[in-house]
Design a protein around this motif. Structure first.
Motif, PDB file in Angstrom:
ATOM      1  N   PRO A 143       0.722  -1.181   0.111  1.00  8.99           N
ATOM      2  CA  PRO A 143       0.056  -0.192   0.048  1.00  8.99           C
ATOM      3  C   PRO A 143       0.845   1.172  -0.077  1.00  8.99           C
ATOM      4  CG  PRO A 143      -0.649  -1.704   1.742  1.00  8.99           C
ATOM      5  CD  PRO A 143       0.601  -2.068   1.175  1.00  8.99           C
ATOM      6  N   MET A 144       0.434   2.276  -0.888  1.00  8.47           N
ATOM      7  CA  MET A 144       1.175   3.804  -0.980  1.00  8.47           C
ATOM      8  C   MET A 144       0.224   4.273  -1.273  1.00  8.47           C
ATOM      9  SD  MET A 144       3.713   2.970  -4.082  1.00  8.47           S
ATOM     10  CE  MET A 144       4.318   1.371  -3.415  1.00  8.47           C
ATOM     11  N   GLU A 145       0.507   5.744  -1.302  1.00  9.29           N
ATOM     12  CA  GLU A 145      -0.469   6.805  -1.533  1.00  9.29           C
ATOM     13  C   GLU A 145      -0.505   6.906  -2.956  1.00  9.29           C
ATOM     14  OE1 GLU A 145       0.194  10.498   0.504  1.00  9.29           O
ATOM     15  OE2 GLU A 145       0.634   9.550   2.190  1.00  9.29           O
ATOM     16  N   MET A 146       0.397   6.592  -3.978  1.00  8.46           N
ATOM     17  CA  MET A 146       0.367   6.707  -5.437  1.00  8.46           C
ATOM     18  C   MET A 146       0.090   5.233  -6.104  1.00  8.46           C
ATOM     19  SD  MET A 146       4.208   7.379  -6.341  1.00  8.46           S
ATOM     20  CE  MET A 146       4.437   9.036  -5.295  1.00  8.46           C
ATOM     21  N   GLY A 147      -0.366   5.302  -7.307  1.00 11.92           N
ATOM     22  CA  GLY A 147      -0.260   4.347  -8.136  1.00 11.92           C
ATOM     23  C   GLY A 147      -1.660   3.274  -8.202  1.00 11.92           C
ATOM     24  N   PRO A 148      -1.629   2.072  -8.736  1.00 13.39           N
ATOM     25  CA  PRO A 148      -2.890   1.403  -8.689  1.00 13.39           C
ATOM     26  C   PRO A 148      -3.093   0.832  -7.530  1.00 13.39           C
ATOM     27  CG  PRO A 148      -1.027   0.167  -9.552  1.00 13.39           C
ATOM     28  CD  PRO A 148      -0.390   1.590  -9.291  1.00 13.39           C
ATOM     29  N   PRO A 149      -4.476   0.119  -7.350  1.00 10.91           N
ATOM     30  CA  PRO A 149      -4.823  -0.408  -6.116  1.00 10.91           C
ATOM     31  C   PRO A 149      -3.831  -1.612  -5.644  1.00 10.91           C
ATOM     32  CG  PRO A 149      -6.689  -0.074  -7.618  1.00 10.91           C
ATOM     33  CD  PRO A 149      -5.444   0.250  -8.278  1.00 10.91           C
ATOM     34  N   VAL A 150      -3.391  -1.824  -4.610  1.00 13.51           N
ATOM     35  CA  VAL A 150      -2.395  -2.779  -4.312  1.00 13.51           C
ATOM     36  C   VAL A 150      -2.687  -4.180  -4.713  1.00 13.51           C
ATOM     37  CG1 VAL A 150      -3.198  -3.241  -1.973  1.00 13.51           C
ATOM     38  CG2 VAL A 150      -0.875  -3.495  -2.466  1.00 13.51           C
ATOM     39  N   GLU A 151      -4.113  -4.558  -4.638  1.00 10.35           N
ATOM     40  CA  GLU A 151      -4.662  -5.855  -5.213  1.00 10.35           C
ATOM     41  C   GLU A 151      -4.282  -6.181  -6.510  1.00 10.35           C
ATOM     42  OE1 GLU A 151      -8.116  -3.064  -4.960  1.00 10.35           O
ATOM     43  OE2 GLU A 151      -6.574  -3.455  -3.543  1.00 10.35           O
ATOM     44  N   GLU A 152      -4.220  -4.968  -7.010  1.00  6.65           N
ATOM     45  CA  GLU A 152      -3.694  -5.272  -8.861  1.00  6.65           C
ATOM     46  C   GLU A 152      -2.369  -5.096  -9.127  1.00  6.65           C
ATOM     47  OE1 GLU A 152      -5.736  -2.194 -11.155  1.00  6.65           O
ATOM     48  OE2 GLU A 152      -7.779  -2.606 -10.159  1.00  6.65           O
ATOM     49  N   ARG A 153      -1.388  -4.813  -8.259  1.00  9.80           N
ATOM     50  CA  ARG A 153      -0.121  -4.879  -8.278  1.00  9.80           C
ATOM     51  C   ARG A 153       0.635  -6.313  -8.223  1.00  9.80           C
ATOM     52  NH1 ARG A 153       1.867   0.410  -5.076  1.00  9.80           N
ATOM     53  NH2 ARG A 153       0.213   1.625  -5.466  1.00  9.80           N
ATOM     54  N   LEU A 154       1.691  -6.340  -8.976  1.00  3.88           N
ATOM     55  CA  LEU A 154       2.343  -7.820  -9.214  1.00  3.88           C
ATOM     56  C   LEU A 154       3.692  -7.611  -8.331  1.00  3.88           C
ATOM     57  CD1 LEU A 154       1.838  -8.100 -13.019  1.00  3.88           C
ATOM     58  CD2 LEU A 154       0.662  -9.217 -11.234  1.00  3.88           C
ATOM     59  N   SER A 155       3.829  -8.741  -7.508  1.00  3.75           N
ATOM     60  CA  SER A 155       5.110  -8.726  -6.594  1.00  3.75           C
ATOM     61  C   SER A 155       6.119  -8.944  -7.806  1.00  3.75           C
ATOM     62  CB  SER A 155       5.219 -10.045  -5.735  1.00  3.75           C
ATOM     63  OG  SER A 155       5.088 -11.196  -6.425  1.00  3.75           O
ATOM     64  N   VAL A 156       7.463  -8.659  -7.117  1.00  2.00           N
ATOM     65  CA  VAL A 156       8.699  -8.765  -7.951  1.00  2.00           C
ATOM     66  C   VAL A 156       8.698 -10.717  -8.195  1.00  2.00           C
ATOM     67  CG1 VAL A 156      10.375  -8.850  -6.196  1.00  2.00           C
ATOM     68  CG2 VAL A 156      10.980  -8.280  -8.354  1.00  2.00           C
ATOM     69  N   GLU A 157       8.588 -11.334  -7.355  1.00  2.00           N
ATOM     70  CA  GLU A 157       8.728 -12.577  -7.229  1.00  2.00           C
ATOM     71  C   GLU A 157       7.853 -13.251  -8.418  1.00  2.00           C
ATOM     72  OE1 GLU A 157      10.079 -11.142  -3.606  1.00  2.00           O
ATOM     73  OE2 GLU A 157       8.037 -11.325  -4.455  1.00  2.00           O
ATOM     74  N   ALA A 158       6.463 -12.615  -8.523  1.00  2.00           N
ATOM     75  CA  ALA A 158       5.540 -13.275  -9.498  1.00  2.00           C
ATOM     76  C   ALA A 158       6.126 -12.828 -10.904  1.00  2.00           C
ATOM     77  CB  ALA A 158       4.029 -12.758  -9.324  1.00  2.00           C
ATOM     78  N   CYS A 159       6.449 -11.695 -10.908  1.00  2.00           N
ATOM     79  CA  CYS A 159       6.947 -11.216 -12.357  1.00  2.00           C
ATOM     80  C   CYS A 159       8.358 -11.887 -12.600  1.00  2.00           C
ATOM     81  CB  CYS A 159       7.128  -9.751 -12.357  1.00  2.00           C
ATOM     82  SG  CYS A 159       5.686  -8.553 -12.448  1.00  2.00           S
ATOM     83  N   GLU A 160       9.325 -12.273 -12.072  1.00  2.00           N
ATOM     84  CA  GLU A 160      10.210 -13.013 -11.869  1.00  2.00           C
ATOM     85  C   GLU A 160       9.934 -14.497 -12.681  1.00  2.00           C
ATOM     86  OE1 GLU A 160      14.198 -14.077  -9.610  1.00  2.00           O
ATOM     87  OE2 GLU A 160      14.031 -11.840  -9.817  1.00  2.00           O
ATOM     88  N   ALA A 161       8.846 -14.926 -11.979  1.00  2.00           N
ATOM     89  CA  ALA A 161       8.571 -16.398 -12.334  1.00  2.00           C
ATOM     90  C   ALA A 161       7.867 -16.524 -13.689  1.00  2.00           C
ATOM     91  CB  ALA A 161       7.571 -16.814 -11.164  1.00  2.00           C
ATOM     92  N   MET A 162       7.075 -15.466 -13.744  1.00  2.00           N
ATOM     93  CA  MET A 162       6.569 -15.233 -15.422  1.00  2.00           C
ATOM     94  C   MET A 162       7.501 -15.167 -16.362  1.00  2.00           C
ATOM     95  SD  MET A 162       3.080 -12.750 -15.921  1.00  2.00           S
ATOM     96  CE  MET A 162       3.076 -12.131 -14.121  1.00  2.00           C
ATOM     97  N   LEU A 163       8.634 -14.370 -16.239  1.00  2.00           N
ATOM     98  CA  LEU A 163       9.543 -14.213 -17.067  1.00  2.00           C
ATOM     99  C   LEU A 163      10.524 -15.464 -17.334  1.00  2.00           C
ATOM    100  CD1 LEU A 163      10.947 -10.543 -16.194  1.00  2.00           C
ATOM    101  CD2 LEU A 163       9.684 -11.114 -18.280  1.00  2.00           C
ATOM    102  N   THR A 164      10.733 -16.221 -16.418  1.00  2.00           N
ATOM    103  CA  THR A 164      11.619 -17.464 -16.295  1.00  2.00           C
ATOM    104  C   THR A 164      10.578 -18.570 -17.123  1.00  2.00           C
ATOM    105  OG1 THR A 164      12.589 -16.937 -14.296  1.00  2.00           O
ATOM    106  CG2 THR A 164      12.477 -19.232 -14.975  1.00  2.00           C
ATOM    107  N   SER A 165       9.443 -18.598 -16.766  1.00  2.00           N
ATOM    108  CA  SER A 165       8.573 -19.701 -17.464  1.00  2.00           C
ATOM    109  C   SER A 165       8.292 -19.317 -18.780  1.00  2.00           C
ATOM    110  CB  SER A 165       7.316 -19.805 -16.617  1.00  2.00           C
ATOM    111  OG  SER A 165       6.225 -18.514 -16.730  1.00  2.00           O
TER     112      SER A 165
END
Length: 189
Positions: A143-165
């Motif tokens: 959570p932070m004051e700027m950007g999209p809702p936290v539930e729509e954000r992607l963790s760095v680990e999830a993105c890394e897994a997507m790239l690797t796969s």
């Protein structure tokens, strides 16, 4: 359906605050640009990264966006600055480019908005030449004051897994500020 950035807010993408938070040239250093090279900015909006990318890459630069309004703004800014960018309407999960069209790809704060994220990553892999580099920038998943809702954000680990796969080799992470992260990945042969 994730929130999609609206064209009427385009000036936020060009603001002085954003320039302080995300200095384009410094962020683009992560792509290890070796001129001349061909590149694509996926979800280019009004060209915040696409125009500096075109100046640095000195090859053909495609700016892909869903929004015709954003692309019109980008074309006008490119003309005003004397920068050559090919603005192309299209989606991240169906890039309107040939296979192996570019040496470098950038997707900044877009992947969290794409319904089929895995397909979007596979599309980047498809359009990159072997050995090409991909810089994926996203919002930190907290959570932070700027950007999209936290539930729509992607963790760095999830993105890394997507790239690797999808066949990418993740080279390293970057943290341009305290609210964003980036992954630098390379396409195999």
């Amino acid at each position: 359906m994730p929130h999609v950035f609206r064209p009427e807010h385009a000036m936020r993408l060009l603001s002085e605050e954003r320039q302080r938070l995300l200095p384009a040239a410094r962020v683009l250093d992560a792509l290890d640009l070796r001129a001349p090279c061909d590149a694509v900015d996926i979800g280019a909006g009004p060209g915040y990264f696409a125009l500096p990318l075109a100046r640095l890459a000195q090859g053909k630069v495609y700016a892909v966006d869903l929004s015709p309004e954003m692309l019109d703004m980008l074309r006008q800014r490119a003309a005003d600055e004397g920068v050559s960018v090919e603005a192309v309407q299209g989606s991240a999960d169906r890039l309107p480019l040939e296979d192996h069209a570019v040496d470098r790809a950038l997707m900044a704060f877009v992947l969290h908005e794409v319904p089929d994220r895995e397909q979007a990553v596979r599309e980047v892999y498809r359009v990159l030449r072997p050995g090409g580099r991909f810089l994926l920038l996203e919002w930190d998943k907290r959570p932070m004051e700027m950007g999209p809702p936290v539930e729509e954000r992607l963790s760095v680990e999830a993105c890394e897994a997507m790239l690797t796969s999808s066949g990418f080799r993740v080279l390293h992470r970057i943290y341009p500020n305290d609210v964003h992260y980036g992954l630098v990945a390379e396409r195999g042969a």
